[in-house]
Design a protein around this motif. Structure first.
Motif, PDB file in Angstrom:
ATOM      1  N   GLY A 118      58.764  12.883  59.645  1.00 53.67           N
ATOM      2  CA  GLY A 118      58.746  12.874  61.097  1.00 53.67           C
ATOM      3  C   GLY A 118      58.944  11.473  61.637  1.00 53.67           C
ATOM      4  N   ASP A 119      59.166  11.374  62.947  1.00 50.74           N
ATOM      5  CA  ASP A 119      59.427  10.072  63.571  1.00 50.74           C
ATOM      6  C   ASP A 119      58.283   9.086  63.324  1.00 50.74           C
ATOM      7  OD1 ASP A 119      61.825  11.019  64.498  1.00 50.74           O
ATOM      8  OD2 ASP A 119      61.081  11.507  66.496  1.00 50.74           O
ATOM      9  N   ASP A 120      57.064   9.597  63.244  1.00 49.52           N
ATOM     10  CA  ASP A 120      55.897   8.736  63.003  1.00 49.52           C
ATOM     11  C   ASP A 120      55.473   8.758  61.540  1.00 49.52           C
ATOM     12  OD1 ASP A 120      55.731   8.060  65.710  1.00 49.52           O
ATOM     13  OD2 ASP A 120      54.571   9.873  66.155  1.00 49.52           O
ATOM     14  N   GLY A 121      56.346   9.248  60.669  1.00 49.31           N
ATOM     15  CA  GLY A 121      56.000   9.381  59.265  1.00 49.31           C
ATOM     16  C   GLY A 121      56.015   8.047  58.523  1.00 49.31           C
ATOM     17  N   THR A 122      55.489   8.096  57.318  1.00 52.61           N
ATOM     18  CA  THR A 122      55.394   6.908  56.469  1.00 52.61           C
ATOM     19  C   THR A 122      55.992   7.198  55.105  1.00 52.61           C
ATOM     20  OG1 THR A 122      53.381   6.102  57.548  1.00 52.61           O
ATOM     21  CG2 THR A 122      53.822   5.301  55.317  1.00 52.61           C
ATOM     22  N   LEU A 141      65.541  17.860  48.768  1.00 53.81           N
ATOM     23  CA  LEU A 141      64.148  18.252  48.980  1.00 53.81           C
ATOM     24  C   LEU A 141      64.058  19.584  49.716  1.00 53.81           C
ATOM     25  CD1 LEU A 141      62.695  14.794  50.090  1.00 53.81           C
ATOM     26  CD2 LEU A 141      62.526  15.858  47.830  1.00 53.81           C
ATOM     27  N   PRO A 142      63.234  20.505  49.217  1.00 49.92           N
ATOM     28  CA  PRO A 142      63.105  21.826  49.851  1.00 49.92           C
ATOM     29  C   PRO A 142      62.115  21.812  51.016  1.00 49.92           C
ATOM     30  CG  PRO A 142      61.813  21.772  47.856  1.00 49.92           C
ATOM     31  CD  PRO A 142      62.483  20.439  47.949  1.00 49.92           C
ATOM     32  N   PHE A 143      62.354  20.925  51.975  1.00 48.61           N
ATOM     33  CA  PHE A 143      61.500  20.809  53.155  1.00 48.61           C
ATOM     34  C   PHE A 143      62.384  20.661  54.384  1.00 48.61           C
ATOM     35  CE2 PHE A 143      59.108  19.196  49.560  1.00 48.61           C
ATOM     36  CZ  PHE A 143      57.901  19.870  49.691  1.00 48.61           C
ATOM     37  N   ALA A 144      61.847  21.094  55.530  1.00 52.39           N
ATOM     38  CA  ALA A 144      62.610  21.046  56.780  1.00 52.39           C
ATOM     39  C   ALA A 144      62.670  19.624  57.329  1.00 52.39           C
ATOM     40  CB  ALA A 144      61.967  21.977  57.811  1.00 52.39           C
ATOM     41  N   ASP A 145      63.606  19.395  58.212  1.00 55.60           N
ATOM     42  CA  ASP A 145      63.715  18.094  58.879  1.00 55.60           C
ATOM     43  C   ASP A 145      62.405  17.753  59.582  1.00 55.60           C
ATOM     44  OD1 ASP A 145      66.309  18.399  58.073  1.00 55.60           O
ATOM     45  OD2 ASP A 145      67.199  18.308  60.078  1.00 55.60           O
ATOM     46  N   GLY A 146      61.904  16.557  59.357  1.00 52.40           N
ATOM     47  CA  GLY A 146      60.708  16.097  60.047  1.00 52.40           C
ATOM     48  C   GLY A 146      59.431  16.814  59.678  1.00 52.40           C
ATOM     49  N   ALA A 170      55.493  10.499  52.600  1.00 52.19           N
ATOM     50  CA  ALA A 170      56.181  10.724  51.329  1.00 52.19           C
ATOM     51  C   ALA A 170      55.946   9.507  50.439  1.00 52.19           C
ATOM     52  CB  ALA A 170      57.671  10.948  51.543  1.00 52.19           C
ATOM     53  N   LEU A 171      55.781   9.759  49.153  1.00 51.83           N
ATOM     54  CA  LEU A 171      55.453   8.705  48.200  1.00 51.83           C
ATOM     55  C   LEU A 171      56.362   8.793  46.985  1.00 51.83           C
ATOM     56  CD1 LEU A 171      53.470   6.511  47.002  1.00 51.83           C
ATOM     57  CD2 LEU A 171      52.102   8.440  46.152  1.00 51.83           C
ATOM     58  N   ASN A 230      48.298  17.335  56.726  1.00 50.62           N
ATOM     59  CA  ASN A 230      49.368  16.517  57.290  1.00 50.62           C
ATOM     60  C   ASN A 230      50.605  16.425  56.413  1.00 50.62           C
ATOM     61  OD1 ASN A 230      48.641  14.752  55.287  1.00 50.62           O
ATOM     62  ND2 ASN A 230      48.174  13.031  56.640  1.00 50.62           N
ATOM     63  N   HIS A 231      50.766  17.384  55.494  1.00 54.05           N
ATOM     64  CA  HIS A 231      51.996  17.480  54.726  1.00 54.05           C
ATOM     65  C   HIS A 231      52.354  16.162  54.050  1.00 54.05           C
ATOM     66  CE1 HIS A 231      52.361  20.937  57.517  1.00 54.05           C
ATOM     67  NE2 HIS A 231      52.871  21.519  56.471  1.00 54.05           N
ATOM     68  N   ALA A 232      51.522  15.763  53.122  1.00 52.75           N
ATOM     69  CA  ALA A 232      51.749  14.545  52.347  1.00 52.75           C
ATOM     70  C   ALA A 232      52.307  14.927  50.983  1.00 52.75           C
ATOM     71  CB  ALA A 232      50.440  13.777  52.196  1.00 52.75           C
ATOM     72  N   LEU A 233      53.450  14.342  50.630  1.00 56.30           N
ATOM     73  CA  LEU A 233      54.196  14.730  49.435  1.00 56.30           C
ATOM     74  C   LEU A 233      54.420  13.537  48.523  1.00 56.30           C
ATOM     75  CD1 LEU A 233      56.250  16.640  47.833  1.00 56.30           C
ATOM     76  CD2 LEU A 233      58.006  15.693  49.359  1.00 56.30           C
ATOM     77  N   GLU A 234      54.173  13.713  47.208  1.00 55.07           N
ATOM     78  CA  GLU A 234      54.654  12.748  46.234  1.00 55.07           C
ATOM     79  C   GLU A 234      55.910  13.314  45.593  1.00 55.07           C
ATOM     80  OE1 GLU A 234      53.680  10.096  42.261  1.00 55.07           O
ATOM     81  OE2 GLU A 234      52.071  11.338  43.095  1.00 55.07           O
ATOM     82  N   ILE A 235      56.996  12.555  45.677  1.00 54.34           N
ATOM     83  CA  ILE A 235      58.281  12.954  45.112  1.00 54.34           C
ATOM     84  C   ILE A 235      58.375  12.354  43.713  1.00 54.34           C
ATOM     85  CG2 ILE A 235      60.780  12.879  45.419  1.00 54.34           C
ATOM     86  CD1 ILE A 235      60.166  12.340  48.450  1.00 54.34           C
ATOM     87  N   GLY A 236      58.532  13.232  42.709  1.00 53.51           N
ATOM     88  CA  GLY A 236      58.435  12.779  41.314  1.00 53.51           C
ATOM     89  C   GLY A 236      56.981  12.645  40.926  1.00 53.51           C
ATOM     90  N   VAL A 237      56.225  13.695  41.175  1.00 51.23           N
ATOM     91  CA  VAL A 237      54.767  13.633  41.046  1.00 51.23           C
ATOM     92  C   VAL A 237      54.306  13.521  39.600  1.00 51.23           C
ATOM     93  CG1 VAL A 237      54.410  16.137  40.956  1.00 51.23           C
ATOM     94  CG2 VAL A 237      52.623  14.675  41.922  1.00 51.23           C
ATOM     95  N   GLY A 238      55.156  13.920  38.659  1.00 53.20           N
ATOM     96  CA  GLY A 238      54.722  13.903  37.264  1.00 53.20           C
ATOM     97  C   GLY A 238      53.501  14.781  37.072  1.00 53.20           C
ATOM     98  N   THR A 239      52.485  14.248  36.432  1.00 53.41           N
ATOM     99  CA  THR A 239      51.278  15.028  36.124  1.00 53.41           C
ATOM    100  C   THR A 239      50.202  14.881  37.199  1.00 53.41           C
ATOM    101  OG1 THR A 239      50.385  13.214  34.795  1.00 53.41           O
ATOM    102  CG2 THR A 239      51.720  14.861  33.646  1.00 53.41           C
TER     103      THR A 239
END
Length: 217
Positions: free
Chosen positions: A126-130, A92-97, A102-103, A45-54
């Motif tokens: 996405g519209d239903d994203g968190t 961010l190198p990801f497409a719209d939606g 995202a965390l 489900n394409h879950a991303l942490e932005i600034g993931v560190g280690t």
């Protein structure tokens, strides 16, 4: 010559904080688990942490992708099972939606452009994203100590700490709806034990403030 960023050059010191302050780390992880959606993140489900560190949070929380500008930190994240992407929060190198989740974990205080950062997070969800956010709340008692002594830390010297309330306002300004809030770490992280790290609703008392938001309809 530009000075190398401490998250690139002091990766061991950064990573070791979580071992030295294990009870605080456990409390922070538990707070994020409470604030995340009921459906567990997965590689599908394409879950991303932005600034993931280690990868200290993305890995145990099940986020499959981690973005960070620091190569050495990304190598640690990869070793923890997180797919590393080198980049910055403002572009961010990801497409719209493209993303479902995202965390940000204590990252907003470091970004160069907060407005662009939150705009990008909004764009890729996405519209239903968190969107889940954790900030070091400078309105808390421990946060005020962090603010007072931040110049003594190689990691926090350039940080612009937010309050939990200010973070919520910035999220709403960026087009998000606040769904849930909470806080933990009410004492110096170095002194915590499992009996003193509760989770409470709201913001203002705990150093580690968490927020769940979604894109406004």
């Amino acid at each position: 010559m530009a000075t190398a960023h401490p998250f690139e050059t002091l990766t061991d010191e950064y990573d070791n904080w979580f071992e030295t302050n294990n009870e605080a780390y456990r409390a922070e992880q538990a707070a994020l688990e409470r604030i995340l959606p009921d459906e567990s993140p997965s590689a599908d489900n394409h879950a991303l942490e932005i600034g993931v560190g280690t990868g200290r949070f993305a890995a145990p929380l099940g986020l499959s992708i981690g973005l960070d500008p620091a190569r050495s930190a990304l190598e640690r994240a990869r070793n923890r099972g997180v797919d590393p992407v080198r980049g910055v929060a403002e572009s961010l190198p990801f497409a719209d939606g493209e993303l479902d989740l995202a965390l940000f974990v204590t990252v907003l205080c470091f970004v160069d452009d907060l407005e662009a950062t939150l705009s990008e997070a909004h764009r890729v969800l996405g519209d239903d994203g968190t969107l889940a956010v954790a900030v070091l709340d400078r309105s808390s008692a421990v946060g005020r100590v962090y603010q007072e002594h931040k110049d003594e830390s190689p990691f926090y010297a350039d940080a612009e700490f937010l309050t939990g309330e200010a973070a919520c306002r910035e999220l709403e300004r960026a087009g998000f709806v606040i769904e849930d809030r909470g806080q933990t770490v009410f004492e110096d992280p170095a002194t915590l034990d499992s009996e003193t790290t509760p989770f409470r609703e709201g913001h203002g008392d705990g150093l580690f403030a968490v927020i769940r938001a979604s894109p406004a309809p």
